[in-house]
Design a protein around this motif. Structure first.
Motif, mmCIF file in Angstrom:
data_model
loop_
_atom_site.group_PDB
_atom_site.id
_atom_site.type_symbol
_atom_site.label_atom_id
_atom_site.label_comp_id
_atom_site.label_asym_id
_atom_site.label_seq_id
_atom_site.Cartn_x
_atom_site.Cartn_y
_atom_site.Cartn_z
ATOM 1 N N GLY A 83 0.783 -1.229 0.000
ATOM 2 C CA GLY A 83 0.000 0.000 0.000
ATOM 3 C C GLY A 83 0.814 1.278 0.000
ATOM 4 O O GLY A 83 0.348 2.319 0.448
ATOM 5 N N ILE A 84 2.028 1.220 -0.521
ATOM 6 C CA ILE A 84 2.921 2.380 -0.535
ATOM 7 C C ILE A 84 3.290 2.689 -1.981
ATOM 8 O O ILE A 84 3.633 1.782 -2.747
ATOM 9 C CB ILE A 84 4.190 2.113 0.296
ATOM 10 C CG1 ILE A 84 3.802 1.823 1.744
ATOM 11 C CG2 ILE A 84 5.161 3.274 0.210
ATOM 12 C CD1 ILE A 84 4.924 1.264 2.564
ATOM 13 N N ASN A 85 3.225 3.949 -2.348
ATOM 14 C CA ASN A 85 3.648 4.372 -3.675
ATOM 15 C C ASN A 85 5.153 4.165 -3.783
ATOM 16 O O ASN A 85 5.922 4.712 -3.000
ATOM 17 C CB ASN A 85 3.285 5.842 -3.898
ATOM 18 C CG ASN A 85 3.601 6.312 -5.285
ATOM 19 O OD1 ASN A 85 4.659 6.040 -5.827
ATOM 20 N ND2 ASN A 85 2.667 7.041 -5.862
ATOM 21 N N GLY A 86 5.592 3.387 -4.761
ATOM 22 C CA GLY A 86 7.009 3.059 -4.916
ATOM 23 C C GLY A 86 7.870 4.215 -5.363
ATOM 24 O O GLY A 86 9.093 4.149 -5.279
ATOM 25 N N TRP A 87 7.263 5.292 -5.848
ATOM 26 C CA TRP A 87 8.034 6.439 -6.320
ATOM 27 C C TRP A 87 8.117 7.532 -5.268
ATOM 28 O O TRP A 87 9.158 8.157 -5.100
ATOM 29 C CB TRP A 87 7.401 6.982 -7.600
ATOM 30 C CG TRP A 87 8.174 8.096 -8.219
ATOM 31 C CD1 TRP A 87 7.822 9.408 -8.241
ATOM 32 C CD2 TRP A 87 9.440 8.023 -8.873
ATOM 33 N NE1 TRP A 87 8.780 10.151 -8.886
ATOM 34 C CE2 TRP A 87 9.795 9.323 -9.280
ATOM 35 C CE3 TRP A 87 10.315 6.977 -9.159
ATOM 36 C CZ2 TRP A 87 10.976 9.595 -9.948
ATOM 37 C CZ3 TRP A 87 11.488 7.265 -9.829
ATOM 38 C CH2 TRP A 87 11.804 8.551 -10.221
ATOM 39 N N THR A 88 7.018 7.775 -4.542
ATOM 40 C CA THR A 88 6.987 8.889 -3.591
ATOM 41 C C THR A 88 7.033 8.449 -2.132
ATOM 42 O O THR A 88 7.144 9.293 -1.250
ATOM 43 C CB THR A 88 5.716 9.729 -3.794
ATOM 44 O OG1 THR A 88 4.578 8.900 -3.539
ATOM 45 C CG2 THR A 88 5.659 10.306 -5.192
ATOM 46 N N ALA A 89 6.915 7.153 -1.871
ATOM 47 C CA ALA A 89 6.897 6.603 -0.508
ATOM 48 C C ALA A 89 5.753 7.186 0.313
ATOM 49 O O ALA A 89 5.907 7.488 1.488
ATOM 50 C CB ALA A 89 8.229 6.812 0.191
ATOM 51 N N GLU A 90 4.609 7.341 -0.326
ATOM 52 C CA GLU A 90 3.436 7.854 0.365
ATOM 53 C C GLU A 90 2.418 6.739 0.512
ATOM 54 O O GLU A 90 2.306 5.893 -0.374
ATOM 55 C CB GLU A 90 2.832 9.025 -0.419
ATOM 56 C CG GLU A 90 3.748 10.216 -0.435
ATOM 57 C CD GLU A 90 3.246 11.302 -1.380
ATOM 58 O OE1 GLU A 90 2.402 11.000 -2.257
ATOM 59 O OE2 GLU A 90 3.713 12.427 -1.257
ATOM 60 N N PRO A 91 1.696 6.661 1.557
ATOM 61 C CA PRO A 91 1.683 7.545 2.721
ATOM 62 C C PRO A 91 2.949 7.356 3.570
ATOM 63 O O PRO A 91 3.402 6.249 3.801
ATOM 64 C CB PRO A 91 0.438 7.135 3.491
ATOM 65 C CG PRO A 91 0.114 5.768 3.020
ATOM 66 C CD PRO A 91 0.674 5.629 1.641
ATOM 67 N N ARG A 92 3.491 8.465 3.990
ATOM 68 C CA ARG A 92 4.783 8.509 4.681
ATOM 69 C C ARG A 92 4.781 7.679 5.966
ATOM 70 O O ARG A 92 5.754 6.989 6.259
ATOM 71 C CB ARG A 92 5.126 9.977 4.980
ATOM 72 C CG ARG A 92 6.477 10.184 5.596
ATOM 73 C CD ARG A 92 7.539 10.193 4.549
ATOM 74 N NE ARG A 92 8.800 10.584 5.157
ATOM 75 C CZ ARG A 92 9.950 10.255 4.652
ATOM 76 N NH1 ARG A 92 10.002 9.587 3.540
ATOM 77 N NH2 ARG A 92 11.049 10.619 5.237
ATOM 78 N N GLU A 93 3.711 7.759 6.740
ATOM 79 C CA GLU A 93 3.658 7.026 8.010
ATOM 80 C C GLU A 93 3.732 5.518 7.770
ATOM 81 O O GLU A 93 4.417 4.796 8.479
ATOM 82 C CB GLU A 93 2.373 7.365 8.778
ATOM 83 C CG GLU A 93 2.267 8.819 9.188
ATOM 84 C CD GLU A 93 1.820 9.719 8.032
ATOM 85 O OE1 GLU A 93 1.151 9.232 7.089
ATOM 86 O OE2 GLU A 93 2.169 10.909 8.060
ATOM 87 N N ARG A 94 3.015 5.056 6.755
ATOM 88 C CA ARG A 94 3.023 3.629 6.434
ATOM 89 C C ARG A 94 4.403 3.196 5.949
ATOM 90 O O ARG A 94 4.899 2.131 6.304
ATOM 91 C CB ARG A 94 1.964 3.339 5.388
ATOM 92 C CG ARG A 94 1.880 1.885 5.031
ATOM 93 C CD ARG A 94 0.792 1.645 4.020
ATOM 94 N NE ARG A 94 -0.332 1.085 4.748
ATOM 95 C CZ ARG A 94 -1.509 0.877 4.235
ATOM 96 N NH1 ARG A 94 -1.763 1.224 3.004
ATOM 97 N NH2 ARG A 94 -2.464 0.328 4.946
ATOM 98 N N TYR A 95 5.048 4.036 5.130
ATOM 99 C CA TYR A 95 6.398 3.745 4.645
ATOM 100 C C TYR A 95 7.384 3.638 5.805
ATOM 101 O O TYR A 95 8.143 2.679 5.898
ATOM 102 C CB TYR A 95 6.853 4.828 3.664
ATOM 103 C CG TYR A 95 8.333 4.802 3.361
ATOM 104 C CD1 TYR A 95 8.871 3.825 2.547
ATOM 105 C CD2 TYR A 95 9.188 5.757 3.901
ATOM 106 C CE1 TYR A 95 10.226 3.784 2.276
ATOM 107 C CE2 TYR A 95 10.536 5.736 3.636
ATOM 108 C CZ TYR A 95 11.054 4.743 2.824
ATOM 109 O OH TYR A 95 12.399 4.710 2.569
ATOM 110 N N LEU A 96 7.350 4.605 6.712
ATOM 111 C CA LEU A 96 8.273 4.573 7.848
ATOM 112 C C LEU A 96 8.023 3.362 8.742
ATOM 113 O O LEU A 96 8.971 2.736 9.218
ATOM 114 C CB LEU A 96 8.169 5.873 8.655
ATOM 115 C CG LEU A 96 8.740 7.115 7.972
ATOM 116 C CD1 LEU A 96 8.461 8.355 8.802
ATOM 117 C CD2 LEU A 96 10.229 6.958 7.719
ATOM 118 N N ALA A 97 6.765 3.018 8.963
ATOM 119 C CA ALA A 97 6.449 1.848 9.781
ATOM 120 C C ALA A 97 6.970 0.575 9.125
ATOM 121 O O ALA A 97 7.544 -0.300 9.797
ATOM 122 C CB ALA A 97 4.944 1.759 10.013
ATOM 123 N N LEU A 98 6.812 0.466 7.823
ATOM 124 C CA LEU A 98 7.282 -0.716 7.107
ATOM 125 C C LEU A 98 8.800 -0.815 7.103
ATOM 126 O O LEU A 98 9.365 -1.869 7.361
ATOM 127 C CB LEU A 98 6.747 -0.678 5.671
ATOM 128 C CG LEU A 98 7.048 -1.908 4.821
ATOM 129 C CD1 LEU A 98 6.320 -3.120 5.378
ATOM 130 C CD2 LEU A 98 6.623 -1.646 3.392
#
Length: 104
Positions: A83-98
């Motif tokens: 569920g994370i955009n591979g180009w922008t790393a959005e949503p940021r919270e989900r990216y950081l958690a992952l």
């Protein structure tokens, strides 16, 4: 004066790639400690120089391919599956958690 067969040329290429990478993609690794980012630079530079010196420059150029293929897979397949955009790393919270879950 200018020779591409010099190990300094290899150092310049690696350092240039890291400089451009940090400028363009540094915001994606802000959460990593500085020592870890510096260690990555030192390890990549050492691997490139050792491969160039022992196996030849062609091998250190080919050594870049597996990590590049892995990066393409992560950004085009793995991140979107989570569920994370591979180009922008959005949503940021989900990216950081992952990412932080994977570094523990």
């Amino acid at each position: 004066m200018w020779q591409t067969s010099s190990r300094w040329f290899d150092v310049a290429i690696v350092m240039s790639v890291f400089a451009v990478g940090n400028i363009l993609f540094g915001r994606f690794v802000e959460h990593y400690p500085r020592w870890r980012r510096l260690l990555k630079l030192v390890l990549v530079l050492a691997i490139v120089l050792v491969l160039a010196e022992t196996a030849g420059r062609r091998w250190d150029e080919h050594a870049v391919r597996p990590p590049a293929i892995a990066a393409v897979y992560v950004h085009l397949v793995w991140l979107p599956r989570h569920g994370i955009n591979g180009w922008t790393a959005e949503p940021r919270e989900r990216y950081l958690a992952l990412v932080q879950r994977g570094t523990r």
